[in-house]
Design a protein around this motif. Structure first.
Motif, short mmCIF file in Angstrom:
data_model
loop_
_atom_site.label_atom_id
_atom_site.label_comp_id
_atom_site.label_asym_id
_atom_site.label_seq_id
_atom_site.Cartn_x
_atom_site.Cartn_y
_atom_site.Cartn_z
N ASP A 30 -51.53 3.63 -7.61
CA ASP A 30 -52.93 3.71 -7.20
C ASP A 30 -53.61 2.37 -7.47
O ASP A 30 -53.43 1.77 -8.53
CB ASP A 30 -53.63 4.84 -7.95
CG ASP A 30 -54.94 5.23 -7.29
OD1 ASP A 30 -55.02 6.34 -6.75
OD2 ASP A 30 -55.89 4.42 -7.31
N ILE A 31 -54.40 1.92 -6.51
CA ILE A 31 -55.07 0.62 -6.60
C ILE A 31 -56.16 0.62 -7.69
O ILE A 31 -56.51 -0.43 -8.23
CB ILE A 31 -55.66 0.24 -5.22
CG1 ILE A 31 -55.83 -1.26 -5.06
CG2 ILE A 31 -56.95 0.97 -4.93
CD1 ILE A 31 -56.13 -1.69 -3.63
N ASN A 83 -56.65 16.47 -4.42
CA ASN A 83 -58.03 16.69 -4.00
C ASN A 83 -58.02 17.13 -2.53
O ASN A 83 -57.36 16.50 -1.71
CB ASN A 83 -58.85 15.40 -4.15
CG ASN A 83 -59.03 15.01 -5.60
OD1 ASN A 83 -59.23 15.85 -6.47
ND2 ASN A 83 -58.93 13.72 -5.88
N GLY A 89 -63.68 15.56 -3.76
CA GLY A 89 -63.28 14.21 -4.18
C GLY A 89 -62.18 13.58 -3.36
O GLY A 89 -61.69 12.51 -3.72
N GLU A 91 -60.92 11.17 -0.92
CA GLU A 91 -61.47 9.98 -0.26
C GLU A 91 -60.59 9.53 0.90
O GLU A 91 -61.10 9.03 1.89
CB GLU A 91 -61.57 8.83 -1.28
CG GLU A 91 -62.66 9.06 -2.32
CD GLU A 91 -62.60 8.04 -3.47
OE1 GLU A 91 -61.78 7.10 -3.39
OE2 GLU A 91 -63.35 8.23 -4.43
N VAL A 92 -59.28 9.67 0.72
CA VAL A 92 -58.35 9.28 1.79
C VAL A 92 -57.86 10.56 2.47
O VAL A 92 -57.26 11.42 1.84
CB VAL A 92 -57.16 8.48 1.22
CG1 VAL A 92 -56.18 8.12 2.33
CG2 VAL A 92 -57.65 7.21 0.51
N HIS A 96 -52.02 13.64 -0.25
CA HIS A 96 -51.29 12.92 -1.31
C HIS A 96 -51.41 13.68 -2.62
O HIS A 96 -52.39 14.39 -2.84
CB HIS A 96 -51.82 11.49 -1.48
CG HIS A 96 -53.31 11.41 -1.65
ND1 HIS A 96 -54.20 11.53 -0.59
CD2 HIS A 96 -54.08 11.25 -2.74
CE1 HIS A 96 -55.44 11.43 -1.03
NE2 HIS A 96 -55.40 11.28 -2.33
N HIS A 98 -51.49 13.02 -6.69
CA HIS A 98 -51.62 12.04 -7.77
C HIS A 98 -50.67 12.45 -8.90
O HIS A 98 -50.61 13.63 -9.26
CB HIS A 98 -53.03 12.05 -8.35
CG HIS A 98 -54.13 11.68 -7.40
ND1 HIS A 98 -54.79 10.48 -7.45
CD2 HIS A 98 -54.71 12.38 -6.38
CE1 HIS A 98 -55.72 10.44 -6.50
NE2 HIS A 98 -55.71 11.59 -5.84
P1 AMP Z 1 -58.37 10.86 -3.32
O1 AMP Z 1 -59.72 10.62 -3.92
O2 AMP Z 1 -57.66 12.07 -3.88
O3 AMP Z 1 -58.41 10.87 -1.81
O4 AMP Z 1 -57.47 9.65 -3.77
C1 AMP Z 1 -57.36 8.48 -3.04
C2 AMP Z 1 -56.78 7.46 -3.97
O5 AMP Z 1 -56.27 6.39 -3.19
C3 AMP Z 1 -57.81 6.85 -4.94
O6 AMP Z 1 -57.37 7.11 -6.28
C4 AMP Z 1 -57.79 5.36 -4.60
O7 AMP Z 1 -57.90 4.54 -5.74
C5 AMP Z 1 -56.45 5.21 -3.92
N1 AMP Z 1 -56.35 4.11 -2.96
C6 AMP Z 1 -57.20 3.78 -1.96
N2 AMP Z 1 -56.75 2.72 -1.27
C7 AMP Z 1 -55.56 2.38 -1.83
C8 AMP Z 1 -54.60 1.36 -1.56
N3 AMP Z 1 -54.77 0.46 -0.58
N4 AMP Z 1 -53.50 1.30 -2.36
C9 AMP Z 1 -53.33 2.18 -3.36
N5 AMP Z 1 -54.20 3.17 -3.65
C10 AMP Z 1 -55.30 3.27 -2.90
#
Ligand code: AMP
Ligand code: ZN
Length: 102
Positions: A30-31, A83, A89, A91-92, A96, A98
């Motif tokens: 995770d970034i 999520n 929560g 975001e992407v 996925h 975690h």
């Molecule tokens: P979520 O909030 O469950 O959708 O988690 C999305 C996760 O993706 C967050 O913890 C971000 O920090 C992570 N994230 C977003 N962009 C990147 C990226 N380019 N490389 C690695 N992790 C990322």
């Protein structure tokens, strides 16, 4: 899927080091880590969220990958998190799991 960060990472449009890869999924660090070790396990197929899963074989494959990743990364005590939906929560908008470990 256009404009999806994880699809772009899979297609090498955004550089990222794969921690793990098999025929069904891949994993990256995770970034913005929220634990000492914070890994994301991502299906290669673009599936928006757990709500969009029809065939749960992919979720099984992801958990099988987690076991292999944890062995590789020397992780034995960990949390998993999915999520689902922006209000929870997510975001992407590409499914996925975690892996969080100290
Ligand atoms: P979520 O909030 O469950 O959708 O988690 C999305 C996760 O993706 C967050 O913890 C971000 O920090 C992570 N994230 C977003 N962009 C990147 C990226 N380019 N490389 C690695 N992790 C990322
Ligand atoms: Zn995607």
């Amino acid at each position: 899927m256009k404009d999806c960060i994880f699809c772009k990472i899979l297609n090498k449009e955004i550089p990222s080091k794969f921690v793990y890869e098999d025929d069904y999924c891949f994993a990256i660090n995770d970034i913005n880590p929220k634990a000492k070790k914070h890994i994301l396990v991502i299906p290669k197929e673009h599936i928006e969220s757990l709500n969009s899963v029809n065939d749960f074989d992919i979720v099984k494959k992801m958990f099988e990958a987690i076991k292999k990743i944890n062995k590789q990364e020397n992780i034995s005590h960990f949390k998993t998190l999915i999520n689902t939906g922006s209000n929870a929560g997510q975001e992407v908008m590409h499914l996925h799991i975690h892996i969080l470990s100290d």
